[in-house]
Design a protein around this motif. Structure first.
Motif, PDB file in Angstrom:
ATOM      1  N   PRO A   8      -5.699  13.679   5.426  1.00 51.47           N
ATOM      2  CA  PRO A   8      -4.340  13.143   5.550  1.00 51.47           C
ATOM      3  C   PRO A   8      -4.185  11.696   5.090  1.00 51.47           C
ATOM      4  CG  PRO A   8      -5.388  13.148   7.677  1.00 51.47           C
ATOM      5  CD  PRO A   8      -6.364  13.792   6.714  1.00 51.47           C
ATOM      6  N   ALA A   9      -4.954  11.288   4.089  1.00 50.83           N
ATOM      7  CA  ALA A   9      -4.835   9.928   3.561  1.00 50.83           C
ATOM      8  C   ALA A   9      -3.603   9.815   2.677  1.00 50.83           C
ATOM      9  CB  ALA A   9      -6.072   9.569   2.758  1.00 50.83           C
ATOM     10  N   LYS A  10      -3.036   8.633   2.657  1.00 52.01           N
ATOM     11  CA  LYS A  10      -1.891   8.369   1.794  1.00 52.01           C
ATOM     12  C   LYS A  10      -2.296   7.288   0.807  1.00 52.01           C
ATOM     13  CE  LYS A  10       2.813   7.110   1.396  1.00 52.01           C
ATOM     14  NZ  LYS A  10       3.843   8.006   1.099  1.00 52.01           N
ATOM     15  N   PHE A  11      -2.139   7.569  -0.462  1.00 48.59           N
ATOM     16  CA  PHE A  11      -2.416   6.588  -1.502  1.00 48.59           C
ATOM     17  C   PHE A  11      -1.094   5.973  -1.918  1.00 48.59           C
ATOM     18  CE2 PHE A  11      -5.979   9.485  -1.595  1.00 48.59           C
ATOM     19  CZ  PHE A  11      -7.046   8.610  -1.625  1.00 48.59           C
ATOM     20  N   ILE A  12      -1.069   4.635  -1.957  1.00 52.79           N
ATOM     21  CA  ILE A  12       0.153   3.922  -2.291  1.00 52.79           C
ATOM     22  C   ILE A  12      -0.139   3.087  -3.537  1.00 52.79           C
ATOM     23  CG2 ILE A  12       1.925   2.339  -1.453  1.00 52.79           C
ATOM     24  CD1 ILE A  12       0.884   2.964   1.399  1.00 52.79           C
ATOM     25  N   PRO A  13       0.179   3.614  -4.711  1.00 49.01           N
ATOM     26  CA  PRO A  13      -0.102   2.849  -5.932  1.00 49.01           C
ATOM     27  C   PRO A  13       0.860   1.679  -6.082  1.00 49.01           C
ATOM     28  CG  PRO A  13       1.076   4.866  -6.464  1.00 49.01           C
ATOM     29  CD  PRO A  13       0.789   4.900  -4.982  1.00 49.01           C
ATOM     30  N   GLY A  14       0.348   0.587  -6.631  1.00 48.23           N
ATOM     31  CA  GLY A  14       1.208  -0.563  -6.869  1.00 48.23           C
ATOM     32  C   GLY A  14       0.415  -1.748  -7.380  1.00 48.23           C
ATOM     33  N   ASP A  15       1.139  -2.770  -7.767  1.00 47.10           N
ATOM     34  CA  ASP A  15       0.562  -4.015  -8.261  1.00 47.10           C
ATOM     35  C   ASP A  15       0.435  -4.979  -7.096  1.00 47.10           C
ATOM     36  OD1 ASP A  15       0.059  -6.524  -9.370  1.00 47.10           O
ATOM     37  OD2 ASP A  15       1.580  -6.340 -10.931  1.00 47.10           O
ATOM     38  N   VAL A  16      -0.781  -5.332  -6.722  1.00 49.43           N
ATOM     39  CA  VAL A  16      -1.018  -6.180  -5.563  1.00 49.43           C
ATOM     40  C   VAL A  16      -0.352  -7.548  -5.710  1.00 49.43           C
ATOM     41  CG1 VAL A  16      -3.219  -7.173  -6.324  1.00 49.43           C
ATOM     42  CG2 VAL A  16      -2.789  -6.825  -3.883  1.00 49.43           C
ATOM     43  N   PHE A  17      -0.089  -7.987  -6.938  1.00 50.66           N
ATOM     44  CA  PHE A  17       0.532  -9.290  -7.161  1.00 50.66           C
ATOM     45  C   PHE A  17       2.066  -9.216  -7.231  1.00 50.66           C
ATOM     46  CE2 PHE A  17      -3.751  -9.780  -9.073  1.00 50.66           C
ATOM     47  CZ  PHE A  17      -4.229 -10.751  -8.207  1.00 50.66           C
ATOM     48  N   ASP A  18       2.625  -8.034  -7.128  1.00 53.83           N
ATOM     49  CA  ASP A  18       4.080  -7.848  -7.149  1.00 53.83           C
ATOM     50  C   ASP A  18       4.598  -8.066  -5.724  1.00 53.83           C
ATOM     51  OD1 ASP A  18       6.707  -6.892  -7.121  1.00 53.83           O
ATOM     52  OD2 ASP A  18       6.234  -5.093  -8.290  1.00 53.83           O
ATOM     53  N   LYS A  19       5.426  -9.090  -5.541  1.00 56.30           N
ATOM     54  CA  LYS A  19       5.923  -9.452  -4.205  1.00 56.30           C
ATOM     55  C   LYS A  19       6.741  -8.335  -3.556  1.00 56.30           C
ATOM     56  CE  LYS A  19       4.006 -13.382  -4.681  1.00 56.30           C
ATOM     57  NZ  LYS A  19       2.585 -13.339  -4.569  1.00 56.30           N
ATOM     58  N   SER A  20       7.285  -7.421  -4.359  1.00 58.33           N
ATOM     59  CA  SER A  20       8.011  -6.293  -3.766  1.00 58.33           C
ATOM     60  C   SER A  20       7.045  -5.219  -3.253  1.00 58.33           C
ATOM     61  CB  SER A  20       9.003  -5.685  -4.766  1.00 58.33           C
ATOM     62  OG  SER A  20       8.319  -5.078  -5.841  1.00 58.33           O
ATOM     63  N   PHE A  21       5.774  -5.310  -3.647  1.00 56.02           N
ATOM     64  CA  PHE A  21       4.758  -4.367  -3.180  1.00 56.02           C
ATOM     65  C   PHE A  21       3.966  -4.944  -2.005  1.00 56.02           C
ATOM     66  CE2 PHE A  21       0.477  -2.415  -3.511  1.00 56.02           C
ATOM     67  CZ  PHE A  21       0.838  -1.110  -3.233  1.00 56.02           C
ATOM     68  N   LEU A  22       3.606  -6.226  -2.110  1.00 52.28           N
ATOM     69  CA  LEU A  22       2.888  -6.901  -1.029  1.00 52.28           C
ATOM     70  C   LEU A  22       3.388  -8.338  -0.969  1.00 52.28           C
ATOM     71  CD1 LEU A  22       0.804  -7.006   1.207  1.00 52.28           C
ATOM     72  CD2 LEU A  22      -0.963  -7.405  -0.517  1.00 52.28           C
ATOM     73  N   GLU A  23       4.202  -8.587   0.037  1.00 53.18           N
ATOM     74  CA  GLU A  23       4.798  -9.901   0.225  1.00 53.18           C
ATOM     75  C   GLU A  23       3.733 -10.922   0.611  1.00 53.18           C
ATOM     76  OE1 GLU A  23       8.105 -11.625   3.278  1.00 53.18           O
ATOM     77  OE2 GLU A  23       8.373  -9.576   2.538  1.00 53.18           O
TER      78      GLU A  23
END
Length: 169
Positions: A8-23
């Motif tokens: 039941p893992a969830k993978f969340i793709p995204g750009d770690v430097f994108d403030k909308s992905f990780l503030e």
């Protein structure tokens, strides 16, 4: 053959430097109240201050020195302030902090040399991020092989792996 029920893992793709992905937020000093629905997550920001273990391998060396510092702050913002919470991993390193030697630049890349931390500089980075005495940061380096080069093998033609961990005290 995994299924949502068996894994039941969830993978969340995204750009770690994108403030909308990780503030960009300060390191948590208190655990956030309440719970979150993990199945509905689309960004990492709701996880800030909640994770007890973060594994980050073969990741830091993909970025330049300034980006690696920013990445450390971003990952630190995700870590729970509870004692024993840990960030750990490994990546390419060097016995001395600096750019990858020319002898190890791969021919299939743009020719840019990777920035590599040494154990001392990587520990110092995490102590800067969290503050002295707040975490136990360790790092060690291991020679993992030499590139096929003409002549004798030396430090400039040896590849190194930096293994590390950062644990809240």
């Amino acid at each position: 053959k995994s299924t949502p029920e068996s894994f039941p893992a969830k993978f969340i793709p995204g750009d770690v430097f994108d403030k909308s992905f990780l503030e960009s937020m300060p390191v948590a000093t208190e655990s956030p109240a309440g719970s979150i629905n993990l199945t509905s997550l689309t960004t990492l920001t709701p996880l800030q201050g909640r994770l007890s273990a973060i594994h980050a391998s073969a990741f830091f060396h993909l970025f330049n020195e300034n980006q690696q510092t920013e990445l450390a702050y971003l990952l630190a913002s995700l870590l729970s302030p509870e004692p024993g919470s840990v960030i750990f991993g490994g990546h390419i390193g060097r016995p001395k902090k600096g750019l990858m030697p020319e002898a190890l630049v791969r021919s299939n890349t743009s020719g840019e040399r990777q920035f590599c931390h040494c154990p001392e500089s990587f520990v110092a980075l995490w102590e800067e991020v969290f503050g002295n005495g707040k975490v136990e940061a360790t790092a060690n380096i291991t020679a993992v092989g030499s590139k096929d080069v003409q002549g004798p093998t030396d430090e400039a033609s040896t590849q190194y792996w930096l293994s590390w961990s950062v644990k809240h005290l």
